[in-house]
Write an enzyme that holds these catalytic residues in place. Sequence first.
Site, PDB file in Angstrom:
ATOM      1  N   VAL A 144      26.789 -32.096   3.396  1.00 28.54           N
ATOM      2  CA  VAL A 144      26.564 -30.668   3.220  1.00 28.54           C
ATOM      3  C   VAL A 144      26.013 -30.054   4.510  1.00 28.54           C
ATOM      4  O   VAL A 144      26.510 -29.031   4.993  1.00 28.54           O
ATOM      5  CB  VAL A 144      25.596 -30.410   2.040  1.00 28.54           C
ATOM      6  N   ALA A 160      17.653 -32.307  12.148  1.00 29.76           N
ATOM      7  CA  ALA A 160      17.111 -33.657  12.002  1.00 29.76           C
ATOM      8  C   ALA A 160      17.877 -34.429  10.942  1.00 29.76           C
ATOM      9  O   ALA A 160      18.337 -33.857   9.956  1.00 29.76           O
ATOM     10  CB  ALA A 160      15.644 -33.592  11.607  1.00 29.76           C
ATOM     11  N   THR A 214      18.716 -32.564   2.308  1.00 28.87           N
ATOM     12  CA  THR A 214      18.573 -33.978   1.986  1.00 28.87           C
ATOM     13  C   THR A 214      18.433 -34.094   0.466  1.00 28.87           C
ATOM     14  O   THR A 214      18.487 -33.099  -0.256  1.00 28.87           O
ATOM     15  CB  THR A 214      17.290 -34.565   2.612  1.00 28.87           C
ATOM     16  N   LYS A 229      17.328 -30.789  -4.941  1.00 31.99           N
ATOM     17  CA  LYS A 229      16.834 -30.340  -6.258  1.00 31.99           C
ATOM     18  C   LYS A 229      15.446 -30.883  -6.586  1.00 31.99           C
ATOM     19  O   LYS A 229      14.845 -30.492  -7.577  1.00 31.99           O
ATOM     20  CB  LYS A 229      17.772 -30.855  -7.362  1.00 31.99           C
ATOM     21  N   GLU A 250      28.900 -39.671  -7.160  1.00 30.47           N
ATOM     22  CA  GLU A 250      27.909 -40.173  -6.200  1.00 30.47           C
ATOM     23  C   GLU A 250      28.391 -41.546  -5.747  1.00 30.47           C
ATOM     24  O   GLU A 250      29.201 -42.175  -6.447  1.00 30.47           O
ATOM     25  CB  GLU A 250      26.547 -40.322  -6.899  1.00 30.47           C
ATOM     26  N   LYS A 279      19.262 -30.364 -13.390  1.00 27.74           N
ATOM     27  CA  LYS A 279      19.810 -29.002 -13.279  1.00 27.74           C
ATOM     28  C   LYS A 279      19.412 -28.172 -14.498  1.00 27.74           C
ATOM     29  O   LYS A 279      19.072 -26.992 -14.370  1.00 27.74           O
ATOM     30  CB  LYS A 279      21.327 -29.064 -13.151  1.00 27.74           C
TER      31      LYS A 279
END
Length: 826
Positions: free
Chosen positions: A479, A507, A558, A582, A670, A685
């Site tokens: 992302v 970073a 991250t 999240k 994932e 979520k």
Amino acid sequence: MSDRKKLLVQKFGGTSLADLRGFTASADVIGSYTGTYRVIVVLSAVKGVTDLLLAAIDTAVDGGDGASHLDQALARERAIVDDLAHDGVATPLASDYLAEQQATLTRRVEGIRLLGQCPDETRARILASGEGFSSRLMVDVLQGRGVSALWSDTDVLPLANDNWLDSLVDVDAAAPLLKKRLEQDSDVVVLPGFYGRNAKGDIQLLGRNGTDYSAAAIAAATGASLCQIWKDVDGFFTADPRIVSNAQCLDEVSYDEAMELTYFGAKVISAKALTPLTVSNIPCEVRNTYDPSKPGTLVHRDAKRSHVVRGISHLHDVASITMQGGGLRGRVGIARRVMDALASESISILLIVQSSSEYSITLCVRRSDEKKARRALEEEFHFERLHDLIEEISVQSDRAVVSLVGEGMKHYRGIAARFLTAISSAGVNVEVIAQGSTECAIAVVVKGDDAQPATRACHTAFFSHSTHIDVILLGCGNVGGELLAQFQRQADSLIEHHMDLRVRAIANSERLLVANDVIDLARWREDLQQKGRSWTLEDVLGIRKKLGLLNPTIIDCTTDQGLAGEYVRFLQNGYNVVAANKKANTSDFAYYREMRETAARNFRKFLYETNVGAGLPVIDTMQSLIRSGDELRTFEGILSGSLSMIFGLLEDGKSLSEAVGEAMKLGFTEPDPRDDLSGMDVARKLLIIAREVGLQLELDDIEVEPVVPMEQVGQVDRADLIGALEALNGDFAAKTAEAKANGDVLRYVARIEAGKCRVSIEAVPGSKPLGAIRDGENALVLHTLYYQPIPLVLRGYGAGAAVTASGVFGDILRTVWRPLDNQAVN
Ligand code: ADP
Ligand code: ASP
Ligand code: MG
């Protein structure tokens, strides 16, 4: 030399005389003016030579090896002579002088070491040597080019006061002497700057950076039509270009503005030089030796007032001294006594302010004067101190003065407020504020280290016509990497809309790359790899101050729990936070609330639109609904792209193991699909949505039915997962068939009903909104007070780097804050 030619005085500073290239460039400039002007050239020492001579003296006074500093100074000079010899240019004047100085200076420095002191008279002679050399060398260079050049001593600069180190030229007495010297036949007369001669013919210095003053005094005495100061920069900048990378070169400034800017640190023309120029009304150009095609800055009386603020300067090595106590109250003449006490020690006061209660007086002096100043004040106020009318005199050593300068300021209101807002936005504390009665400058005293960030922030506030968006990106994988690519693609279009998005640091878990200016997005991967350093959180927190950022944003791309736990500190330290991560919003409720309170208290934004549904406008929509008085009745949604894909494949008749395998292959899960199958991602979520509508729940309060029992697949190796899932194929096939028989489809649904949250497999009618959601799509169905009986439905891709990054991008644009309306000012 024709008498009808106008007279031009040119000064070349140390930066124009650093090496052979400098001398050559300077000689080119001089030669280009001899056709139209009679030229008087005044030279500084070779760059760094005066400092080295000074170091030689000071070291010798302390009994140290002054000779080594002296050797370095002479070596710099000799290197240029050698380079010229290599090019076949003879340097008779300079070479003789150098040989003679080598012997004289060595003897003097040794004498100082033996004596352990250096009389000012000797100091003046030693320091003047640098200019003695450079001026002779310039004559050699000019003559080598066939320009008729004459070396002149400074006996034409008689002095008005008797001060070995900081004397003044008697301009009236100099006039006839200079006139006489100019009668000699040559195109160019070259003089050493920095010193004149007293009545006895002894060398006396004109103060540090005194060559500007030499040139100005000569221009005034000869009634020159123009004075030029040649440097290594294009002219007078809105701020020191070494510190503010986008400082702009000014085309003109008034004498007063130049005075204020230089008085408080702009190293362009010495403040002392401005007096003779102003009195005689001689225009002065500041030009670049290395780029003479540039017009430079014109310092003159009639500078247009179109700019309200002309520039920002900063002065380091300042000490601020405060006296306070009841004994000061209501007593007449305290300020005068302070000034007299310091004047008697020849200490100049940079600024002085008295509190309106008359309870305290603060003044600033140069740090080198600090001790003397303190002693002088202690003596002067001995009686008051003895009787406790004054508390201790306190001294803050490492301070700097930052000032905002512009003649137009007096006609506008609110400039000081803007100035102070910018400084405080950079996280800098202002200790003293002073505005001169001319209203041409406002100065503040800050800690030494704060001068640069304050200057940068003010520069952005007053001289930038576009809105700056400064970002620090933590996490540059899928992302984050896509986000940087989108920044790069959008850069031009943002600039068209007056937005300047600047990535200041990037970073990953191993390295941090901080740019002084901006990160080059075309090569950030290489730069991060090659120039990035291992980092701690403090490094990131320090960036704002270091770079003087007004409204910076930290973007967390991250999935790191530790980083999520630092948002409160980010917000406290003046950063906005944009989180794709999240974890923060699903930490305990106390932290959830603390983040929001901290953001509000610090006027910062905390945005996390991509926490649910990636780029879908979920959070913003819900917040708007709630703010406008709507209330959630029930919520149902498909919040996982991976599970949306897997359940779609089940519907098509694939077995569970096939469906998971295919979704993996398509990159929809994932890396370990169990992270999806556990249901926890969906639960997080849902928790975020629930909290958004006002439910004070913890993650544990969400009832989670995993897609497959974790007891069964949780322990197996990742490689054996598909095999393990095969054991469940039969079960799933039966459930799918049963649903189908009822006209339903299986979906993994997140639901809020009567304040309870649950995520589980549900059989939903194919005709209802969720029944149609598959292939990675997400959907959110909101039944609310206003949206009923037909609910509000949001649907679309809810995962993937491109849509997630664009959601993050959207959040970043929402952090924009127009701190000051610059256009109205400049
Ligand atoms: P020289 O001795 O050759 O005259 P200085 O030692 O005075 O040169 O230093 C020139 C430097 O001053 C420039 O290179 C520039 O970085 C710095 N500087 C500081 N403030 C300003 C400003 N407002 N405009 C231009 N230059 C500045
Ligand atoms: N060389 C002297 C100094 O460094 C004078 C000058 O350069 O103007 O102070
Ligand atoms: Mg200089």
